[in-house]
Scaffold this motif. Sequence first.
Motif, PDB file in Angstrom:
ATOM      1  N   ASP A 108      31.339 -51.914  40.373  1.00  0.00           N
ATOM      2  CA  ASP A 108      32.312 -50.923  40.847  1.00  0.00           C
ATOM      3  C   ASP A 108      33.365 -50.629  39.777  1.00  0.00           C
ATOM      4  N   VAL A 109      33.837 -51.671  39.096  1.00  0.00           N
ATOM      5  CA  VAL A 109      34.827 -51.481  38.023  1.00  0.00           C
ATOM      6  C   VAL A 109      34.220 -50.647  36.900  1.00  0.00           C
ATOM      7  N   LEU A 110      32.983 -50.948  36.523  1.00  0.00           N
ATOM      8  CA  LEU A 110      32.333 -50.183  35.457  1.00  0.00           C
ATOM      9  C   LEU A 110      32.124 -48.728  35.858  1.00  0.00           C
ATOM     10  N   ASP A 111      31.804 -48.487  37.117  1.00  0.00           N
ATOM     11  CA  ASP A 111      31.595 -47.112  37.592  1.00  0.00           C
ATOM     12  C   ASP A 111      32.902 -46.324  37.635  1.00  0.00           C
TER      13      ASP A 111
ATOM     14  N   ALA B  85      30.668 -54.621  27.622  1.00  0.00           N
ATOM     15  CA  ALA B  85      31.287 -53.752  28.627  1.00  0.00           C
ATOM     16  C   ALA B  85      31.607 -54.544  29.892  1.00  0.00           C
ATOM     17  N   ALA B  86      30.692 -55.363  30.340  1.00  0.00           N
ATOM     18  CA  ALA B  86      30.936 -56.171  31.533  1.00  0.00           C
ATOM     19  C   ALA B  86      32.026 -57.215  31.293  1.00  0.00           C
ATOM     20  N   LEU B  87      32.084 -57.754  30.077  1.00  0.00           N
ATOM     21  CA  LEU B  87      33.160 -58.695  29.741  1.00  0.00           C
ATOM     22  C   LEU B  87      34.519 -58.007  29.812  1.00  0.00           C
ATOM     23  N   ALA B  88      34.582 -56.785  29.300  1.00  0.00           N
ATOM     24  CA  ALA B  88      35.840 -56.036  29.362  1.00  0.00           C
ATOM     25  C   ALA B  88      36.244 -55.773  30.803  1.00  0.00           C
ATOM     26  N   ALA B  89      35.278 -55.465  31.664  1.00  0.00           N
ATOM     27  CA  ALA B  89      35.575 -55.232  33.080  1.00  0.00           C
ATOM     28  C   ALA B  89      36.085 -56.509  33.740  1.00  0.00           C
ATOM     29  N   ALA B  90      35.484 -57.644  33.397  1.00  0.00           N
ATOM     30  CA  ALA B  90      35.936 -58.917  33.964  1.00  0.00           C
ATOM     31  C   ALA B  90      37.354 -59.250  33.520  1.00  0.00           C
ATOM     32  N   ARG B  91      37.658 -59.011  32.250  1.00  0.00           N
ATOM     33  CA  ARG B  91      39.019 -59.265  31.754  1.00  0.00           C
ATOM     34  C   ARG B  91      40.022 -58.332  32.423  1.00  0.00           C
TER      35      ARG B  91
ATOM     36  N   LEU C 258      30.684 -70.089  29.342  1.00  0.00           N
ATOM     37  CA  LEU C 258      29.752 -68.975  29.515  1.00  0.00           C
ATOM     38  C   LEU C 258      30.323 -67.687  28.934  1.00  0.00           C
ATOM     39  N   PHE C 259      31.619 -67.452  29.115  1.00  0.00           N
ATOM     40  CA  PHE C 259      32.250 -66.277  28.499  1.00  0.00           C
ATOM     41  C   PHE C 259      32.106 -66.323  26.974  1.00  0.00           C
ATOM     42  N   ALA C 260      32.318 -67.502  26.388  1.00  0.00           N
ATOM     43  CA  ALA C 260      32.211 -67.635  24.931  1.00  0.00           C
ATOM     44  C   ALA C 260      30.793 -67.311  24.460  1.00  0.00           C
ATOM     45  N   ALA C 261      29.799 -67.739  25.208  1.00  0.00           N
ATOM     46  CA  ALA C 261      28.416 -67.437  24.838  1.00  0.00           C
ATOM     47  C   ALA C 261      28.106 -65.952  25.019  1.00  0.00           C
ATOM     48  N   LEU C 262      28.640 -65.359  26.074  1.00  0.00           N
ATOM     49  CA  LEU C 262      28.404 -63.935  26.330  1.00  0.00           C
ATOM     50  C   LEU C 262      29.049 -63.046  25.271  1.00  0.00           C
ATOM     51  N   GLU C 263      30.093 -63.528  24.640  1.00  0.00           N
ATOM     52  CA  GLU C 263      30.747 -62.770  23.563  1.00  0.00           C
ATOM     53  C   GLU C 263      29.755 -62.436  22.450  1.00  0.00           C
ATOM     54  N   GLU C 264      28.741 -63.290  22.277  1.00  0.00           N
ATOM     55  CA  GLU C 264      27.775 -63.092  21.192  1.00  0.00           C
ATOM     56  C   GLU C 264      26.698 -62.071  21.542  1.00  0.00           C
ATOM     57  N   LEU C 265      26.713 -61.573  22.779  1.00  0.00           N
ATOM     58  CA  LEU C 265      25.698 -60.608  23.213  1.00  0.00           C
ATOM     59  C   LEU C 265      26.313 -59.209  23.272  1.00  0.00           C
TER      60      LEU C 265
ATOM     61  N   THR D 123      25.146 -58.415  35.505  1.00  0.00           N
ATOM     62  CA  THR D 123      25.367 -56.967  35.426  1.00  0.00           C
ATOM     63  C   THR D 123      24.987 -56.408  34.061  1.00  0.00           C
ATOM     64  N   SER D 124      25.202 -57.190  33.003  1.00  0.00           N
ATOM     65  CA  SER D 124      24.957 -56.677  31.653  1.00  0.00           C
ATOM     66  C   SER D 124      23.480 -56.668  31.281  1.00  0.00           C
ATOM     67  N   HIS D 125      22.630 -57.281  32.098  1.00  0.00           N
ATOM     68  CA  HIS D 125      21.204 -57.319  31.786  1.00  0.00           C
ATOM     69  C   HIS D 125      20.354 -56.683  32.879  1.00  0.00           C
ATOM     70  N   GLY D 126      20.963 -55.802  33.646  1.00  0.00           N
ATOM     71  CA  GLY D 126      20.213 -55.038  34.624  1.00  0.00           C
ATOM     72  C   GLY D 126      19.624 -55.862  35.750  1.00  0.00           C
ATOM     73  N   MET D 127      20.236 -56.982  36.070  1.00  0.00           N
ATOM     74  CA  MET D 127      19.742 -57.832  37.157  1.00  0.00           C
ATOM     75  C   MET D 127      20.356 -57.400  38.477  1.00  0.00           C
ATOM     76  N   PRO D 128      19.699 -57.662  39.588  1.00  0.00           N
ATOM     77  CA  PRO D 128      20.283 -57.322  40.893  1.00  0.00           C
ATOM     78  C   PRO D 128      21.444 -58.236  41.228  1.00  0.00           C
ATOM     79  N   ALA D 129      22.219 -57.849  42.226  1.00  0.00           N
ATOM     80  CA  ALA D 129      23.395 -58.637  42.616  1.00  0.00           C
ATOM     81  C   ALA D 129      23.015 -60.052  43.042  1.00  0.00           C
TER      82      ALA D 129
END
Length: 423
Positions: A283-286, A334-340, A322-329, A365-371
Amino acid sequence: MRDQEPAPVERATRRLSTKETAELLGVKPETVYAYVSRGQLSSRRGQGGRGSTFDAAEVEALARRNRRESTPGSSPDELSVRTRITLIDEDRYYFRGVDATQLAARHTYEEVAEWLWTGTLRPGARFTAPKESLAAARRAVSALPEHSSPVDRLRVAAVAAATADPLRYDLSEQSVLGAARALIPTLATAPPLLRATYTDGAPIARRLWGRLSHKEPDEASLRVLDMALALLVDHDLAASTLAVRVASSARAHTYAAVSAGLGVLEGPLHGAASGLAHRMLVDVLDRGSAGLVVADELRAGRRVPGLGHRLYKGEDPRAQALFAALEELPAAHAALAAARDVVATTARHTDLHANVDLALAVLTTSHGMPAEAGETIFAVARTAGWIAHALEEYGERPLRMRPTGHYVGVRPPQPLPTQTGRE
């Protein structure tokens, strides 16, 4: 002059046989020797070198410790269970004394699971399931309605796998470990296949990916998924873990104990929480901003998903890692920015930090997975921790997880109720 009193005769220490010790402790004979290996009991060879004997006073002291339902200084209303698996202390958590985030950063999910179960690292550990177990689980899951939840599928897969294991009632450590190494890959392949990205003998993360996303995974993304599994493997006595220990205390077999955990996991306050955070991030990304989304959550009388944890004053260490690892992807930025944005928006009036559900939502959300993907990841990961707790509980006195009810109803005797019905 008084006669000197004779020296007291030293009283012989009463010794118990293995059978007597097991009966007093309410455990199997093999568990008695497990206590010896853990240093909780000392043994001595019997006369003629046959069998072992145990100090009766030492055995009785251990039995008293096992009967205690709470530790000294704890509230009488608070259940406390002695465990050697996970420690949560000052915004960090540890698996058998080792920092859990460091373990997850350096070792695979399978290796961390082995560490929890045995206290030994098995480099390159892989889990495989017998064909009979996989076939039984797939047949059972395929019969479910399409709208079945992820946990519905996992629970059915666990029950089906149990029926394919004739040794499921053997609660010895080696048998339980064998069941564990077969059950986890069975659960990982229970969801519908979206993309063929795994082969037999592949790591659990690779097998699971094809059930969560249509996208082709790169090695960095697979490593983050594997890290998420390792971070989530256990978290002390969460509600689902307590359910597993209650089932294990009643000597339910491994598959049934895991099924008990899966039943509790489905609640929105536990395993399903990441799905709520996923929908919020979408919702935030939309909408391009967290402000309106957070306001809508609060207006509806809901807590903002993915924030706060009762065991941590600061940020959840699992979320940090997990956030630190996601930074490398790059795909996750975009999803990290929405979470922040969500965290910063709520920080204006509250002191809540991100928890692992929000970090897991960024991954999904960043890899097209369902909720519901986060719920599946959580359940498969936590299965290893549940089995570690089941193993520990099998070594305790049976049926010790039996609190006493505090009756607050009307006092007896009361008259028999009057039967009412239609004329």
